[in-house]
Design a protein around this motif. Structure first.
Motif, PDB file in Angstrom:
ATOM      1  N   THR A 116      34.670 -26.957 -24.401  1.00 21.68           N
ATOM      2  CA  THR A 116      35.511 -25.765 -24.531  1.00 21.68           C
ATOM      3  C   THR A 116      35.656 -25.420 -26.008  1.00 21.68           C
ATOM      4  OG1 THR A 116      37.692 -26.769 -24.830  1.00 21.68           O
ATOM      5  CG2 THR A 116      36.832 -26.678 -22.569  1.00 21.68           C
ATOM      6  N   ASN A 117      36.405 -24.345 -26.285  1.00 25.53           N
ATOM      7  CA  ASN A 117      36.620 -23.963 -27.687  1.00 25.53           C
ATOM      8  C   ASN A 117      37.568 -24.932 -28.393  1.00 25.53           C
ATOM      9  OD1 ASN A 117      38.702 -23.084 -26.002  1.00 25.53           O
ATOM     10  ND2 ASN A 117      39.238 -21.374 -27.344  1.00 25.53           N
ATOM     11  N   ARG A 118      38.125 -25.906 -27.625  1.00 27.92           N
ATOM     12  CA  ARG A 118      39.063 -26.837 -28.247  1.00 27.92           C
ATOM     13  C   ARG A 118      38.626 -28.286 -28.189  1.00 27.92           C
ATOM     14  NH1 ARG A 118      44.482 -24.410 -25.377  1.00 27.92           N
ATOM     15  NH2 ARG A 118      44.224 -22.291 -26.206  1.00 27.92           N
ATOM     16  N   LEU A 175      27.353 -17.751 -26.097  1.00 32.64           N
ATOM     17  CA  LEU A 175      27.678 -18.437 -24.843  1.00 32.64           C
ATOM     18  C   LEU A 175      26.508 -18.426 -23.858  1.00 32.64           C
ATOM     19  CD1 LEU A 175      31.325 -17.174 -24.094  1.00 32.64           C
ATOM     20  CD2 LEU A 175      30.607 -19.331 -25.135  1.00 32.64           C
ATOM     21  N   GLU A 194      42.267 -21.652 -23.147  1.00 28.34           N
ATOM     22  CA  GLU A 194      41.107 -22.501 -23.413  1.00 28.34           C
ATOM     23  C   GLU A 194      39.883 -21.889 -22.732  1.00 28.34           C
ATOM     24  OE1 GLU A 194      41.685 -26.558 -22.217  1.00 28.34           O
ATOM     25  OE2 GLU A 194      40.116 -27.282 -23.569  1.00 28.34           O
ATOM     26  N   ILE A 195      38.772 -21.852 -23.437  1.00 26.52           N
ATOM     27  CA  ILE A 195      37.578 -21.173 -22.927  1.00 26.52           C
ATOM     28  C   ILE A 195      36.421 -22.163 -22.808  1.00 26.52           C
ATOM     29  CG2 ILE A 195      35.904 -19.311 -23.373  1.00 26.52           C
ATOM     30  CD1 ILE A 195      38.066 -17.971 -25.094  1.00 26.52           C
ATOM     31  N   SER A 208      33.179 -12.437 -29.851  1.00 22.90           N
ATOM     32  CA  SER A 208      33.037 -13.848 -30.233  1.00 22.90           C
ATOM     33  C   SER A 208      34.045 -14.665 -29.447  1.00 22.90           C
ATOM     34  CB  SER A 208      33.304 -14.017 -31.733  1.00 22.90           C
ATOM     35  OG  SER A 208      34.679 -13.780 -31.990  1.00 22.90           O
ATOM     36  N   VAL A 209      33.831 -15.974 -29.414  1.00 21.86           N
ATOM     37  CA  VAL A 209      34.750 -16.863 -28.693  1.00 21.86           C
ATOM     38  C   VAL A 209      36.136 -16.810 -29.352  1.00 21.86           C
ATOM     39  CG1 VAL A 209      35.210 -19.257 -28.035  1.00 21.86           C
ATOM     40  CG2 VAL A 209      32.885 -18.361 -27.906  1.00 21.86           C
ATOM     41  N   GLU A 210      36.157 -16.753 -30.680  1.00 18.07           N
ATOM     42  CA  GLU A 210      37.434 -16.703 -31.397  1.00 18.07           C
ATOM     43  C   GLU A 210      38.209 -15.448 -31.002  1.00 18.07           C
ATOM     44  OE1 GLU A 210      34.381 -17.100 -32.964  1.00 18.07           O
ATOM     45  OE2 GLU A 210      34.673 -19.275 -32.923  1.00 18.07           O
ATOM     46  N   THR A 264      32.864 -23.173 -23.146  1.00 18.08           N
ATOM     47  CA  THR A 264      31.781 -22.591 -23.943  1.00 18.08           C
ATOM     48  C   THR A 264      30.402 -23.071 -23.488  1.00 18.08           C
ATOM     49  OG1 THR A 264      32.090 -24.305 -25.617  1.00 18.08           O
ATOM     50  CG2 THR A 264      33.200 -22.202 -25.993  1.00 18.08           C
ATOM     51  N   SER A 265      30.318 -24.315 -23.007  1.00 19.06           N
ATOM     52  CA  SER A 265      29.034 -24.786 -22.481  1.00 19.06           C
ATOM     53  C   SER A 265      29.232 -25.997 -21.573  1.00 19.06           C
ATOM     54  CB  SER A 265      28.067 -25.129 -23.618  1.00 19.06           C
ATOM     55  OG  SER A 265      28.531 -26.264 -24.316  1.00 19.06           O
ATOM     56  N   ALA A 303      39.558 -15.796 -27.498  1.00 17.47           N
ATOM     57  CA  ALA A 303      40.738 -16.673 -27.422  1.00 17.47           C
ATOM     58  C   ALA A 303      41.985 -15.910 -27.852  1.00 17.47           C
ATOM     59  CB  ALA A 303      40.530 -17.895 -28.301  1.00 17.47           C
TER      60      ALA A 303
END
Lengths: 264, 165
Positions: free
Chosen positions: A134-136, A56, A157-158, A11-13, A160-161, A16
């Motif tokens: 991003t995830n933030r 993603l 920071e990732i 997962s993205v979490e 995401t789209s 991170a």
């Protein structure tokens, strides 16, 4: 390649959290990172594989809004039927990145986060006025690309789209280096109700940039002939063994004309 | 070290390898299948092309552990016993090789290409699709001929087409 610890995030979490340890790097398709690690240009302590995170992946066209998941491969962007009908310029751009095998692995999020000065996607994002999610937070393409391999992304920071609105007209044309096939100059032209935006990759000595003189000419008259009269300065363009700054300045104009003609 | 478990040419394999082990080295050195070649080692030449979950990839640009859980097919997995795969047969028939070093990657790229173009192939498409595979002997002419012939043969005989994993 130096020793490295591999982690696969589900997962993205989790990604991170894993990415916050040591000198970790995110690994998506790996079409830049793995070769860079092999030549020891990159030597992360850990790599966090985000390529299998389902959240993603995928292309969504909803009304006039297009959203492409960060881990969507170039192959999947190029072949997406909805995107081909809504914004064919982006699918076409994806279909000319690298080669078929690279397109099966490489992803839009990886390309955007890497911000290679000769990568194709940054030109599309900048010309389309896209948003990098991003995830933030959400970052506009205008603020995202900050120079050679530099972006507004913070540690951990990732992406995401990528999200953008369907333009009225758009097209991308590049002059590939005859050997490497990287864009020696690539121009993405987009016309929307807010005006015309023209972004150039492969030519600037500080990465992707907007060609304001060409934008001004195309705003008055969206035609290849309108670009003819524009003079593109060689200041701030790259000079290397492949092409001088002056040659690239001319390529900017030629590729812009071709893109406008293709956009119709 | 990580455990790499994958299905290699239809057979489940599992091994403990260093995380930095490339997929091509896992295939060649750990599994002893030396048909997949290392040519340039810089993701240009395509001698290392294998199929991961049905898609052609450059196995020199991927960690073995990234492929864990996937299905991998190499050149050794194409033929049915002594019967060559239609693409292999076409390369032999049309003399699509000289030294043969690039051939495994060419054939893996070709089977993937044919799978992605069920509508058929023309010369221009084949040449564009061979972007990621370099041959220093043939000048490509007979490779292109072989791929076109294989594509036609496989479109006619459903059996061959179904086998092009």
């Amino acid at each position: 390649m130096y020793q490295v610890n591999y982690h696969r995030a589900s997962s993205v979490e989790e990604a991170a959290k894993l990415a916050s340890q040591g000198d970790a790097r995110l690994l998506s398709g790996g079409m830049t990172l793995i070769p860079a690690m092999k030549t020891r240009l990159a030597a992360p302590s850990d790599v966090v594989d985000i390529a299998r995170i389902e959240a993603l992946k995928g292309v969504k066209v909803s009304g006039n809004t297009v959203t492409i998941g960060a881990a969507t491969t170039h192959h999947d962007v190029a072949g997406n039927a909805e995107l081909k009908s809504a914004v064919p310029a982006v699918a076409d751009l994806a279909s000319h990145i690298g080669d078929p095998h690279v397109r099966h692995r490489g992803t839009i999020g990886g390309s955007v986060a890497n911000n290679d000065p000769a990568a194709d996607y940054p030109a599309a994002l900048l010309a389309l006025g896209a948003t990098v999610v991003t995830n933030r937070r959400e970052i506009s393409a205008d603020d995202f690309f900050m120079g050679l391999f530099e972006t507004a992304l913070e540690d951990g920071e990732i992406v995401t789209s990528i999200r953008f609105e369907k333009p009225e007209k758009a097209a991308y044309q590049k002059f590939p280096n005859p050997a490497s096939r990287y864009a020696m100059t690539g121009v993405f032209v987009a016309k929307s109700k807010d005006g015309v935006r023209v972004a150039v990759t492969g030519a600037g000595d500080n990465g992707v940039f907007r060609a304001s003189e060409i934008e001004a000419a195309l705003t008055k008259d969206f035609s290849a002939a309108a670009v003819e009269g524009v003079s593109v300065s060689a200041d701030g363009l790259m000079s290397d063994i492949h092409a001088s700054a002056e040659y690239r300045a001319n390529l900017v104009k030629v590729m812009a004309k071709r893109a406008v003609a293709k956009a119709g | 070290m990580s455990n790499v478990s994958l299905v290699l040419n239809g057979r489940s394999v599992s091994a403990e390898v260093e995380d930095r082990t490339l997929l091509v080295h896992f295939i060649r050195e750990n599994q002893g299948l030396t048909g997949t070649h290392v040519g340039c080692d810089t993701s240009q030449c395509g001698a290392c092309v294998v199929h991961v979950d049905g898609k052609a990839v450059k196995s020199c640009s991927m960690l073995a552990v990234q492929a864990s859980g996937s299905e991998v097919v190499t050149i050794e997995g194409l033929s049915d016993g002594a019967d060559l795969h239609p693409v292999q047969a076409a390369f032999r028939e049309h003399h699509g090789l000289q030294c043969g070093f690039c051939t495994p990657g060419m054939i893996m790229a070709a089977t993937d290409m044919i799978r992605r173009h069920p509508e058929g192939l023309d010369e221009k498409t084949v040449r564009a699709e061979l972007e990621g595979n370099i041959c220093r002997c043939t000048g490509y002419h007979n490779i292109v001929k072989a791929i076109l012939a294989a594509s036609e043969a496989m479109a006619k005989g459903g059996k061959g087409a179904a086998k092009a994993a």
